[in-house]
Design a protein around this motif. Structure first.
Motif, mmCIF file in Angstrom:
data_model
loop_
_atom_site.group_PDB
_atom_site.id
_atom_site.type_symbol
_atom_site.label_atom_id
_atom_site.label_comp_id
_atom_site.label_asym_id
_atom_site.label_seq_id
_atom_site.Cartn_x
_atom_site.Cartn_y
_atom_site.Cartn_z
ATOM 1 N N PHE A 82 0.810 -1.213 0.000
ATOM 2 C CA PHE A 82 0.000 0.000 0.000
ATOM 3 C C PHE A 82 0.848 1.270 0.000
ATOM 4 O O PHE A 82 0.648 2.163 -0.838
ATOM 5 N N ASN A 83 1.815 1.370 0.897
ATOM 6 C CA ASN A 83 2.645 2.578 0.947
ATOM 7 C C ASN A 83 3.471 2.751 -0.320
ATOM 8 O O ASN A 83 3.699 3.877 -0.762
ATOM 9 N N THR A 84 3.896 1.648 -0.923
ATOM 10 C CA THR A 84 4.643 1.738 -2.185
ATOM 11 C C THR A 84 3.758 2.343 -3.272
ATOM 12 O O THR A 84 4.200 3.216 -4.029
ATOM 13 N N PHE A 85 2.498 1.892 -3.347
ATOM 14 C CA PHE A 85 1.577 2.483 -4.319
ATOM 15 C C PHE A 85 1.397 3.978 -4.066
ATOM 16 O O PHE A 85 1.381 4.772 -5.004
ATOM 17 N N LEU A 86 1.280 4.365 -2.803
ATOM 18 C CA LEU A 86 1.114 5.788 -2.481
ATOM 19 C C LEU A 86 2.358 6.579 -2.858
ATOM 20 O O LEU A 86 2.256 7.665 -3.443
ATOM 21 N N GLY A 136 2.563 6.598 -6.859
ATOM 22 C CA GLY A 136 1.470 7.200 -7.616
ATOM 23 C C GLY A 136 0.869 8.467 -7.046
ATOM 24 O O GLY A 136 0.022 9.094 -7.701
ATOM 25 N N PHE A 137 1.301 8.873 -5.826
ATOM 26 C CA PHE A 137 0.675 10.028 -5.189
ATOM 27 C C PHE A 137 1.683 10.915 -4.460
ATOM 28 O O PHE A 137 1.321 11.631 -3.531
ATOM 29 N N ALA A 138 2.943 10.898 -4.870
ATOM 30 C CA ALA A 138 3.994 11.659 -4.169
ATOM 31 C C ALA A 138 3.682 13.153 -4.115
ATOM 32 O O ALA A 138 3.859 13.793 -3.070
ATOM 33 N N THR A 139 3.215 13.716 -5.200
ATOM 34 C CA THR A 139 2.903 15.150 -5.218
ATOM 35 C C THR A 139 1.783 15.471 -4.230
ATOM 36 O O THR A 139 1.867 16.449 -3.480
ATOM 37 N N SER A 140 0.759 14.663 -4.204
ATOM 38 C CA SER A 140 -0.346 14.870 -3.257
ATOM 39 C C SER A 140 0.124 14.732 -1.816
ATOM 40 O O SER A 140 -0.318 15.480 -0.941
ATOM 41 N N ILE A 141 1.004 13.781 -1.564
ATOM 42 C CA ILE A 141 1.544 13.596 -0.210
ATOM 43 C C ILE A 141 2.332 14.836 0.208
ATOM 44 O O ILE A 141 2.180 15.324 1.335
ATOM 45 N N HIS A 146 10.416 10.722 3.967
ATOM 46 C CA HIS A 146 11.534 10.705 3.028
ATOM 47 C C HIS A 146 11.174 11.344 1.675
ATOM 48 O O HIS A 146 12.056 11.679 0.886
ATOM 49 N N LEU A 147 9.881 11.556 1.409
ATOM 50 C CA LEU A 147 9.451 12.200 0.163
ATOM 51 C C LEU A 147 9.462 13.722 0.258
ATOM 52 O O LEU A 147 9.339 14.400 -0.750
ATOM 53 N N ILE A 148 9.577 14.233 1.489
ATOM 54 C CA ILE A 148 9.507 15.679 1.708
ATOM 55 C C ILE A 148 10.874 16.297 1.474
ATOM 56 O O ILE A 148 11.875 15.855 2.025
ATOM 57 N N ASP A 149 10.923 17.343 0.667
ATOM 58 C CA ASP A 149 12.198 18.011 0.346
ATOM 59 C C ASP A 149 12.718 18.780 1.537
ATOM 60 O O ASP A 149 12.039 19.424 2.255
#
Length: 168
Positions: free
Chosen positions: A131-135, A138-143, A165-168
């Motif tokens: 589930f988290n891999t899909f997020l 496919g949804f990094a910008t939304s996160i 880890h996705l946050i700059d």
């Protein structure tokens, strides 16, 4: 009852599925004859609703995993195809609107508590584990947007912790 009847009669299989789910002590709702909605409790994905539907020759398995990705479709689909090679009894598929599901078929001759346990266990492991891999894919910008919005307003970031880890 003959072995042939036992392996081909949908009504008998319907009863066998209900008995197996009771044995496994899995929460389910029987919508109508041959239709079972099983709720699989998870960690990353709090629960995964999974249908078991007795058809003419097989028990169809379907679990909704994630809505259609907003971005990086190629990366999401590549992950699905690679993951399919390691799954037991089910595989990732898209519905007509692009949402991601796990689907499979159990032949009547294989219907048992042990087989349902294996297949439902695989559904849970895949849906919850991926589930988290899909997020992320496919949804990094939304996160990132959600993280920024919550940070600005002092809102809780608890359920976004896995994506820091996705946050700059």
């Amino acid at each position: 009852m003959s072995a042939a009847t036992e392996k081909t009669d949908p009504a008998e299989i319907d009863a066998a599925v209900g008995k197996a789910l009771d044995e496994l002590e899995v929460g389910y709702h029987r919508r109508e004859a041959g239709q079972y909605l099983v709720t699989l409790e998870g960690t990353n994905r709090l629960n995964t609703p999974t249908w078991l539907v007795v058809r003419e020759q097989t028990v169809f398995v379907q679990a909704f995993v994630c809505r259609q990705p907003d971005e990086n479709h190629e990366g999401v689909y590549r992950f699905m195809l690679q993951r399919n090679a390691r799954l037991y009894g089910v595989h990732y598929a898209l519905d007509r609107v692009g949402d991601i599901h796990l689907v499979g078929r159990i032949p009547f001759v294989a219907v048992s508590a042990d087989e349902l346990d294996r297949v439902l266990g695989q559904v849970l492991e895949a849906a919850d584990g991926d589930f988290n891999t899909f997020l992320e894919l496919g949804f990094a910008t939304s996160i990132r947007r959600e993280y920024a919005w919550r940070t600005e307003r002092g809102e809780s970031l608890a359920n976004l912790k896995a994506f820091e880890h996705l946050i700059d």
